[in-house]
Design a protein around this motif. Structure first.
Motif, mmCIF file in Angstrom:
data_model
loop_
_atom_site.group_PDB
_atom_site.id
_atom_site.type_symbol
_atom_site.label_atom_id
_atom_site.label_comp_id
_atom_site.label_asym_id
_atom_site.label_seq_id
_atom_site.Cartn_x
_atom_site.Cartn_y
_atom_site.Cartn_z
ATOM 1 N N GLU A 43 0.745 -1.009 0.171
ATOM 2 C CA GLU A 43 -0.125 -0.111 -0.072
ATOM 3 C C GLU A 43 0.920 1.137 -0.109
ATOM 4 O O GLU A 43 2.077 1.069 -0.378
ATOM 5 C CB GLU A 43 -0.882 -0.055 1.315
ATOM 6 C CG GLU A 43 -2.020 -0.854 1.177
ATOM 7 C CD GLU A 43 -1.321 -2.396 1.390
ATOM 8 O OE1 GLU A 43 -2.015 -3.574 0.990
ATOM 9 O OE2 GLU A 43 -0.387 -2.592 2.437
ATOM 10 N N ASN A 462 -14.993 -3.835 3.319
ATOM 11 C CA ASN A 462 -14.338 -2.747 3.506
ATOM 12 C C ASN A 462 -13.995 -2.318 4.759
ATOM 13 O O ASN A 462 -13.606 -1.190 5.291
ATOM 14 C CB ASN A 462 -15.366 -1.419 3.049
ATOM 15 C CG ASN A 462 -16.550 -1.138 4.147
ATOM 16 O OD1 ASN A 462 -17.010 -2.554 4.857
ATOM 17 N ND2 ASN A 462 -17.325 -0.440 4.101
ATOM 18 N N TRP A 499 -10.467 1.383 7.535
ATOM 19 C CA TRP A 499 -11.964 1.420 6.906
ATOM 20 C C TRP A 499 -11.715 1.972 5.377
ATOM 21 O O TRP A 499 -11.222 3.075 5.251
ATOM 22 C CB TRP A 499 -12.719 2.248 7.895
ATOM 23 C CG TRP A 499 -14.141 2.651 7.466
ATOM 24 C CD1 TRP A 499 -14.700 1.642 6.536
ATOM 25 C CD2 TRP A 499 -14.840 3.549 7.578
ATOM 26 N NE1 TRP A 499 -16.013 2.346 6.147
ATOM 27 C CE2 TRP A 499 -16.060 3.658 7.142
ATOM 28 C CE3 TRP A 499 -14.762 4.832 8.536
ATOM 29 C CZ2 TRP A 499 -17.135 4.320 6.945
ATOM 30 C CZ3 TRP A 499 -15.632 5.907 8.562
ATOM 31 C CH2 TRP A 499 -16.715 5.468 7.895
ATOM 32 N N ASN A 500 -12.093 1.094 4.388
ATOM 33 C CA ASN A 500 -12.200 1.758 3.080
ATOM 34 C C ASN A 500 -13.591 2.265 3.000
ATOM 35 O O ASN A 500 -14.626 1.955 2.667
ATOM 36 C CB ASN A 500 -12.090 0.437 2.124
ATOM 37 C CG ASN A 500 -10.702 -0.145 2.220
ATOM 38 O OD1 ASN A 500 -9.936 0.465 2.116
ATOM 39 N ND2 ASN A 500 -10.720 -1.391 2.041
ATOM 40 N N ASP A 503 -13.835 3.276 -2.623
ATOM 41 C CA ASP A 503 -12.810 2.725 -3.469
ATOM 42 C C ASP A 503 -11.505 3.438 -3.545
ATOM 43 O O ASP A 503 -10.345 2.729 -3.708
ATOM 44 C CB ASP A 503 -13.326 2.162 -4.752
ATOM 45 C CG ASP A 503 -14.050 1.443 -4.947
ATOM 46 O OD1 ASP A 503 -14.542 0.442 -3.858
ATOM 47 O OD2 ASP A 503 -15.184 1.264 -5.896
ATOM 48 N N THR A 506 -9.325 5.856 1.843
ATOM 49 C CA THR A 506 -9.177 4.759 3.085
ATOM 50 C C THR A 506 -8.695 5.405 4.487
ATOM 51 O O THR A 506 -8.001 6.298 4.475
ATOM 52 C CB THR A 506 -8.061 3.682 2.914
ATOM 53 O OG1 THR A 506 -8.391 3.070 1.561
ATOM 54 C CG2 THR A 506 -7.761 2.974 4.162
ATOM 55 N N ASP A 508 -7.219 4.700 8.212
ATOM 56 C CA ASP A 508 -6.362 3.840 9.127
ATOM 57 C C ASP A 508 -6.197 4.500 10.449
ATOM 58 O O ASP A 508 -6.065 5.808 10.638
ATOM 59 C CB ASP A 508 -5.018 3.730 8.474
ATOM 60 C CG ASP A 508 -5.011 2.655 7.270
ATOM 61 O OD1 ASP A 508 -5.309 1.413 7.511
ATOM 62 O OD2 ASP A 508 -4.997 3.082 6.221
#
Length: 551
Positions: A43, A462, A499-500, A503, A506, A508
């Motif tokens: 990522e 997600n 948590w997305n 799309d 995100t 964190d």
């Protein structure tokens, strides 16, 4: 009194590594804080942890911003016997500790930039100072114990002082690089980190007291009194020599073996003179029975010896008075205010191997950073920070490896190993010993290592939560440790969420708690003997941030 080495105290206190080796901050993303293992990341925080793996991201732009709040406490407990208190606490609070990442990925290439505090990043405050800086003052009562023998009123029974140390440091890392995929399995990275660095030191020693009175005032007053005693001893010596000289004509007349009674009975001296001579002998401690049998030569010799002794006493007292006055000039308020600036460069190379979509193997090597800092001094009452002077602050090389597994929809696992090549950096001498005039090198027995395991559980399409654990093992020797700077091996536990939101967006967040092992070191001080000092530390890190992609 020995010159206090505040410059080294401050520079050592700035070694504020939180998750990393002796000098390096390895906590550079919210994902790291929630997992502790990111060396095989694919990522956006792979910009720092696995830059060769950035080619696995989707084509397009990717951005991220993370910030941490870090709370660290350092406790020092010493058994040095003359200190008022053997406990000292240092606090470091960092409300904002940011990391910014950007990646542009196109086909086989990925270009990246990362910005974050690679070293320091906070302010260390020791509101009550540290033992080494207070010990010289705590020894003053003992060093002046002889004053009580001169006059009980001059006995020194206590000391006190106000001491505060504050050191802030930020070694920014601005990392630029490019990643290239040779094929679907192999990719490489080459980059350079610029490290603009700044240290700031602010310290003061104020309100030094002896017996509850300003130390300089007390010492100057004691100097005056002792100097007065020196004058009295000198006057007494003159009196002794004068009396001895009055016996010379008697001796020259051939009465050297005659007693005082014989001299009075023979009319050589009168009763008043005899009484004065005997009274003087009694004052200097000669018993009457001995006086009765002393002859003129012995009387003269006794007075001359007393004069010599008083002269020696006068000289000693005069020297003591001068020493007290000189010490008084050293115990006034002292302040230091300066900053240091410099720029370092770190070449970085990386390799990523992904044999399939399930497994990732990553390797990264950061070369040693040569860093020189130059003083910009405002106030330096102790002459320790010459304006324009330079000092070395090199950062050790780092080798990192990681293994990542993503073969299950519900689980991601990463195993990471870091080695910091501390043995390749000269950490100088131990300042605790230097204050005693000894040269003891701060040896490194083995390189600092970290082994971490992180697990991410994908509980929904997600949403995921993660946990992580890490073992950090230093390789320092007891000769390295002191209250100026110490390293503790540790265990760290972490947890958090991902948590997305969409799309492309995100969130964190995570929290990590580092539990350090106490370390006790034995020191030896001349006149005191051996004593133990125990070093402890706690760190809590909280982080949150977002990443956003434009495909």
């Amino acid at each position: 009194m020995k010159k206090l080495t505040l410059i080294v105290a401050f520079s050592m206190l700035l070694q504020l590594a939180f998750a990393g080796g002796l000098l390096t901050n390895y906590n550079q993303s919210a994902q790291y804080i929630r997992m502790l293992s990111r060396n095989a990341a694919l990522e956006i925080d792979a910009v720092f942890y696995n830059p060769a793996g950035l080619v696995k991201m989707e084509d397009g732009w990717h951005f991220a911003f993370y910030s941490q709040t870090i709370l660290q406490t350092r406790d020092i407990d010493t058994q040095f016997p003359t200190l008022n208190s053997g406990h000292y606490t240092g606090e470091t609070t960092i409300p904002v500790y940011p990391d910014i990442y950007a990646v542009y990925k196109k086909n086989n290439w990925a270009y990246s930039i990362g910005i974050g505090p690679i070293g320091g990043g906070g302010t260390a405050e020791f509101a009550g100072g540290i033992p080494t800086l207070e010990i010289p003052f705590s020894l003053i009562p003992g060093q002046l114990s002889g004053l009580g023998q001169i006059d009980p009123a001059l006995a020194v029974t206590s000391y006190d002082l106000d001491m505060a140390l504050e050191a802030s440091s930020t070694f920014w890392g601005i990392q630029l690089g490019a990643s290239y995929a040779v094929n679907d399995q192999f990719s490489f990275y080459g980059g350079l980190r610029l490290m603009p660095s700044t240290n700031k030191y602010d310290g003061a020693i104020r309100n030094i007291q002896l017996n509850g009175v300003d130390a300089a005032t007390w010492l100057n007053g004691a100097s005056g009194q002792v100097n007065g005693f020196a004058g009295q001893a000198s006057a007494g010596a003159d009196l002794m020599y004068g009396t001895a000289s009055t016996m010379q004509p008697v001796i020259d007349a051939g009465y050297g073996t005659a007693t005082l009674a014989d001299l009075e009975n023979g009319g050589v001296i009168d009763a008043t003179t005899r009484a004065q001579i005997e009274g003087g002998l009694q004052l200097i401690g000669v018993p009457q029975a001995q006086i009765n049998v002393m002859n003129a030569l012995q009387v003269q010799g006794t007075y001359s010896a007393a004069g010599d002794e008083l002269t020696s006493t006068a000289t000693l007292l005069s020297g003591t008075a001068q020493t007290l006055a000189g010490t008084a000039t050293q115990v006034g308020d002292k302040e230091v205010k300066t900053k240091q600036k410099g720029m370092g460069f770190t070449p970085i190379i990386g390799f990523n191997y992904s044999p399939n979509n399930d497994w990732t193997f990553a390797l990264k090597y950061e070369f040693e950073t040569k860093l020189t800092l130059e003083n910009e001094t405002e106030v330096d009452d102790m002459g320790l920070f010459p304006d324009g002077a330079e000092s070395s602050n090199d950062i050790p090389a780092i080798l990192t490896t990681g293994i990542g597994y993503r073969g299950l929809d519900w689980l991601e696992a990463q195993l990471s190993f870091n080695m910091y090549f501390d043995k390749g950096v000269d950490y100088g001498n131990n300042i605790r010993y230097s204050t005693l005039g000894e040269q003891v090198h701060r040896d490194i027995e083995s390189n600092y290592t970290e082994l971490a395991l992180g697990l991410q559980f994908n509980v929904a399409e997600n949403f995921a939560f993660s946990v992580g654990g890490m073992r950090s093992k230093n390789g320092v020797t007891p000769q390295y440790q002191s209250d100026f700077s110490y390293s503790n091996s540790s265990y760290t536990l972490a947890g958090g969420i991902m948590w997305n939101i969409t799309d492309k967006l995100t969130f964190d967040a995570g929290v990590a708690n580092t539990m350090y092992e106490d370390d006790t070191v034995t020191f030896t001080h001349a006149g005191i003997g051996s004593y133990d000092e125990t070093y402890a530390k706690t760190t809590i890190s909280m982080s949150a941030g977002i990443s956003y992609s434009i495909f």
